[in-house]
Design a protein around this motif. Sequence first.
Motif, short mmCIF file in Angstrom:
data_model
loop_
_atom_site.label_atom_id
_atom_site.label_comp_id
_atom_site.label_asym_id
_atom_site.label_seq_id
_atom_site.Cartn_x
_atom_site.Cartn_y
_atom_site.Cartn_z
N LYS A 31 0.81 -1.20 0.00
CA LYS A 31 0.00 0.00 0.00
C LYS A 31 0.85 1.27 0.00
O LYS A 31 0.54 2.26 -0.65
N GLN A 32 1.98 1.18 0.71
CA GLN A 32 2.85 2.35 0.79
C GLN A 32 3.40 2.71 -0.59
O GLN A 32 3.45 3.88 -0.98
N ASN B 260 0.86 4.50 -2.62
CA ASN B 260 0.74 5.90 -2.24
C ASN B 260 1.83 6.75 -2.86
O ASN B 260 1.60 7.85 -3.34
N GLN C 79 1.18 7.13 -6.53
CA GLN C 79 0.11 8.11 -6.74
C GLN C 79 0.63 9.53 -6.64
O GLN C 79 0.30 10.38 -7.47
N LYS C 80 1.50 9.77 -5.65
CA LYS C 80 2.05 11.11 -5.49
C LYS C 80 2.89 11.51 -6.70
O LYS C 80 2.85 12.64 -7.17
#
Lengths: 432, 432
Positions: free
Chosen positions: A3-4, A7, A10-11
């Motif tokens: 999940k990290q 993220n 996505q950034k």
Amino acid sequence: VHKQNLNELQKKLELLHPADVAYILEALPLEQRLDVWELVKADRDGEILLEVSDAVRQTLIADMDSDELLAAAEQLDTDELADLAPDLPKDVLQDLLDSLDAQNRARLQSALSYSDDAVGSIMDFDIVTIREDITLEVALRYMRRLGGLPDHTDKLFVVDRDDVLHGVLPLKRLVVSDLDAKVADVMSEDAVIFHPEDIADDAAKAFERYDLVTAPVVDESGKLVGRVTVDAVMDLIREEAESDMLSMAGLREEEDFFASVWKSVQNRWAWLAINLITALIASRVIGLFEGSIEKIVALAALMPIVAGVGGNSGNQTTTMIVRGLALGQVASHNMKSLITKELGVALLNGLLWGGVIGAVAYALYGSYPLGLVMMSAMTLNLLLAALMGVVIPLMMNKIGRDPAVGSSVLITAMTDSGGFFIFLGLATIFLI
Amino acid sequence: VHKQNLNELQKKLELLHPADVAYILEALPLEQRLDVWELVKADRDGEILLEVSDAVRQTLIADMDSDELLAAAEQLDTDELADLAPDLPKDVLQDLLDSLDAQNRARLQSALSYSDDAVGSIMDFDIVTIREDITLEVALRYMRRLGGLPDHTDKLFVVDRDDVLHGVLPLKRLVVSDLDAKVADVMSEDAVIFHPEDIADDAAKAFERYDLVTAPVVDESGKLVGRVTVDAVMDLIREEAESDMLSMAGLREEEDFFASVWKSVQNRWAWLAINLITALIASRVIGLFEGSIEKIVALAALMPIVAGVGGNSGNQTTTMIVRGLALGQVASHNMKSLITKELGVALLNGLLWGGVIGAVAYALYGSYPLGLVMMSAMTLNLLLAALMGVVIPLMMNKIGRDPAVGSSVLITAMTDSGGFFIFLGLATIFLI
């Protein structure tokens, strides 16, 4: 995955230009592509859908529901919607039309009504207009009130009350001229203008020839209806070059790199089928001469040379003519001199390379007449190739078809069947 | 002809844009072209020489003496001279260099030193610079003093005393912003910039991706040395597309439409010679199996089908890969999935079309095993075509060659020789 990591990805995606996100999506296999697509913020969907290739766009749209599509479409300008609309499901398109105000609905409908190769299909509506009776100072004040100008604005359009175009005022003239001067005195009245029905390819040529950045589009009564920008023209030039390249190779349309095997087969089968038929015809031509081949089996080994070199030479001629047609340099007044030239080139090449290959045939099979037949067949097939190389694209053009599409297959069909017929025919007459 | 007509023609030519005069010159046979060239006013020679195609430019330059050439060259900017210089006779070029001032001589020499595919070769020097500590009002006053801006100026370049680029100020931001604001506050600092050694094709992609009109070029110390404009980029895109098309057809370079037969033969002979050699190799492959053909003459008629369809299919694959390489979508991480996909397409096509053609062979010659051999050979040759279609352009790319040039000839050589070998080999094993 983790999940990290997602993220972080996505950034990173958020920092990228939509065109760069599109590039990444195009380079990913379908499954990963959709994973990344999920990560893109919904408010950027519209821009990114515009940037990806048609084939990839379809895979992304197939993954979105009606609400997502509608939300993405609502971020776009009318001219951008017109690019996207053909790929949208019918019900989404209808919802979209209902959600627009009257002016934009009319614009979208008219943009969709133009054919793909008309100026109307590449124009946009980001026009800034001013009146000719104001001073430059007033014009500048007006623009400062606007607070911003659309992308690619290199000129303002000068219109009257009825939106009829009177001239254009280039920004670079605006910033160097006396502020007290009237727009009418500074504007240029002989700007290049287009009509929505003009052929987009001709407009592209005008952009190249006159080094334009934007140009106004007016209707038959002289009313300003939109503008064409150089970025749309560049896309058009790139697409045309690619579609020529694809269609010359017998691909029906742009193919997603990671399309399924079955989709790829569908994209390619049409030309393969045509090729199969022409190959079968050539095979039947050989079948006519099976008796001769039985007697002199060397004919079977030599015949593909005559056919192959003819095909190559014919394709050179066709490419020249297709290019000349595209540039507008081939016309009825110079057709005769073109055919004469191409026949001259073919005769010289035929005698030269036919001589070489005739000598090789003599060396291999020790038959002087066989060498002569080889040389004559080669020369005749190159002459046929030259004639067909000029005539086929011109005929395609005359009946209103794109001379690039399929010319190559037709030429090769002629030079294969023709080459086998000429070589085996001459051999049957003189050697058997 | 009639003197009066000539006078009229001359008047008409004077009214035309240089690009239009160039277009007319290109569409005329050599003799008439030189007649028209005589009529063009000497002070427009330079501009028109820039607009015509390379091939036509050579014919015009060959018709001018040193003084005329020098006069024409003196009308041009340094970056335009750089385009013209390679076509000028050595002594004229030397005289020209001597006639320039130190700054322009240095610019011309550096422009000539960049390779054809570097940004340095397409940049120009028409840059307008301002300082970041002045207000927009002062900037506007400065521009009004200049009295005019170079073509395509859509932004000003903000530099310091040492010419180091700090940002760019788009004109459309200049005209909408508050006059009391400082340049530093309004300018954009993250403009797309290029270096003279960057690959021009990458710059073209950036222009398309970010919809640029102009972009600054800086050296390794960040100093502004020139700019790239969208019209140069459009010319580049068009030229690349054309040169791909020409080289795929085996033409070495652009050909003047009315070139002499002898010149055309020179332009085309290289690829014809390569084609002749590959055809000869294919012919020798057939020669290996003359014994089999003597026994079953139908083999001679059927073998070109296997070779031809393989060539067509291989070219489809190559075109896809060449395009993917150009777009940067083919890389080592997805090569395996590409090869798998292409082999899948080939297998499906082979079984499908091989089945059709096998049935036709059975119908024609009444031999069930012959049909099976045909189908197997077709499938194997399509698999070979797919593998070669992926591998050949990738290898060409790896050794630093343009994958478009000659790929088609190499593929066809493989599928011809391979197709004959597979089909005749299988026939010899199973049918003889």
